[in-house]
Design a protein around this motif. Structure first.
Motif, PDB file in Angstrom:
ATOM      1  N   ARG A   1       0.848  -1.191   0.000  1.00 48.15           N
ATOM      2  CA  ARG A   1       0.000   0.000   0.000  1.00 48.15           C
ATOM      3  C   ARG A   1       0.881   1.236   0.000  1.00 48.15           C
ATOM      4  N   ASP A   2       0.327   2.343  -0.471  1.00 40.39           N
ATOM      5  CA  ASP A   2       1.071   3.593  -0.458  1.00 40.39           C
ATOM      6  C   ASP A   2       1.346   4.023   0.984  1.00 40.39           C
TER       7      ASP A   2
ATOM      8  N   LYS B   1       1.462   6.969   2.508  1.00 41.65           N
ATOM      9  CA  LYS B   1       0.528   7.929   3.113  1.00 41.65           C
ATOM     10  C   LYS B   1      -0.792   7.264   3.469  1.00 41.65           C
ATOM     11  N   GLU B   2      -1.226   6.350   2.627  1.00 36.79           N
ATOM     12  CA  GLU B   2      -2.478   5.644   2.916  1.00 36.79           C
ATOM     13  C   GLU B   2      -2.299   4.713   4.108  1.00 36.79           C
ATOM     14  N   TYR B   3      -1.182   3.999   4.154  1.00 37.23           N
ATOM     15  CA  TYR B   3      -0.965   3.037   5.238  1.00 37.23           C
ATOM     16  C   TYR B   3      -0.797   3.747   6.578  1.00 37.23           C
TER      17      TYR B   3
ATOM     18  N   GLN C   1      -2.064   6.532   7.390  1.00 35.05           N
ATOM     19  CA  GLN C   1      -3.269   7.329   7.635  1.00 35.05           C
ATOM     20  C   GLN C   1      -3.003   8.831   7.525  1.00 35.05           C
ATOM     21  N   GLY C   2      -2.019   9.209   6.723  1.00 32.23           N
ATOM     22  CA  GLY C   2      -1.740  10.623   6.509  1.00 32.23           C
ATOM     23  C   GLY C   2      -1.171  11.350   7.711  1.00 32.23           C
ATOM     24  N   ASN C   3      -0.719  10.624   8.740  1.00 34.57           N
ATOM     25  CA  ASN C   3      -0.162  11.274   9.931  1.00 34.57           C
ATOM     26  C   ASN C   3       1.188  11.891   9.587  1.00 34.57           C
ATOM     27  N   PRO C   4       1.341  13.220   9.732  1.00 35.88           N
ATOM     28  CA  PRO C   4       2.605  13.852   9.309  1.00 35.88           C
ATOM     29  C   PRO C   4       3.809  13.401  10.111  1.00 35.88           C
TER      30      PRO C   4
ATOM     31  N   TRP D   1       4.357  10.361  11.561  1.00 35.47           N
ATOM     32  CA  TRP D   1       4.768   9.023  11.144  1.00 35.47           C
ATOM     33  C   TRP D   1       5.388   9.040   9.753  1.00 35.47           C
ATOM     34  N   ILE D   2       4.851   9.863   8.866  1.00 31.40           N
ATOM     35  CA  ILE D   2       5.437   9.983   7.533  1.00 31.40           C
ATOM     36  C   ILE D   2       6.835  10.597   7.616  1.00 31.40           C
ATOM     37  N   GLN D   3       7.026  11.537   8.550  1.00 33.32           N
ATOM     38  CA  GLN D   3       8.337  12.147   8.725  1.00 33.32           C
ATOM     39  C   GLN D   3       9.352  11.115   9.227  1.00 33.32           C
TER      40      GLN D   3
END
Length: 211
Positions: free
Chosen positions: A113-114, A116-118, A120-123, A125-127
């Motif tokens: 899965r992408d 950002k999708e996995y 949940q768009g949390n900035p 966690w993405i960072q």
């Protein structure tokens, strides 16, 4: 002393009442009247609100997308994750992540899965996931394939960060110093302390009573 009705009637008849009522209507005039810049008959602008509901993708479309990502990962990783040259394992709390780094355009796929999708768009966690690549300036130079399990999304994101840093270390040994300076190669060993017998939690005790 008796007064006759005839005498009272004659006395009332001798009285005369005069009244002068002006037939002109009352008029109210203002000497300092001012003209207002607006008129009460002006029309108020109408506010028109239009809303459109975006249709959510159907389950079949989402399934096709995941199947496409699954085919992409299998075609890019022949032999599985561990058979790739730039492979790293990261752990945090009870989460474990296997990471493969390949030259590409900066795509990040987590569990087919992408990212950002996995996440949940949390900035935050993405960072966590993007920090190792940003430290070396490889945001658009490598594709990242991740398979992670256990724990929550926060622990998984930090496990992925450690796995990416270790995989980049296999790309070039010169990456060690900048990654070490940012603390990205350090395994965070903090875990939840276990519950103790006789206590409510790890250290919380029941209220003490002397009697």
């Amino acid at each position: 002393m008796a007064v006759s009705v005839a005498s009272l009637t004659s006395s009332f008849a001798s009285l005369s009442f005069t009244s002068q009522i002006s037939q002109k209507p009352y008029a109210l005039s203002l000497s300092h009247s001012k003209q207002f810049p607006f008129s009460l008959t002006s029309k108020t602008p109408k506010l028109i609100v239009s809303a459109s509901v975006a249709e959510a993708p159907s389950a079949m479309e989402e399934l096709e997308t995941r199947e496409d990502l699954l085919k992409l990962v299998k075609s890019r990783l022949p032999g599985g994750f561990a058979a790739q040259p730039f492979f790293g394992t990261g752990r945090r709390k009870s989460a474990s992540a296997r990471v493969v780094v390949q030259e590409g355009s900066g795509m990040i796929i987590i569990n087919y899965r992408d990212a950002k999708e996995y996440l949940q768009g949390n900035p935050l966690w993405i960072q966590y996931v993007k920090t190792p690549m940003a430290t070396l300036g490889y945001e658009a130079s490598y594709d990242i394939f991740v398979k992670v399990e256990g724990g929550g999304l926060s622990g998984q994101a930090q496990a992925i960060s450690l796995g990416i840093a270790r995989a980049l270390l296999k790309v070039s040994e010169s990456h060690r110093k900048p990654l070490r300076d940012e603390g990205l190669l350090t395994r965070d060993a903090r875990v939840v302390e276990r519950k103790k017998a006789g206590l409510k939690k790890a250290r919380k005790r029941p209220q003490f009573s002397k009697r």
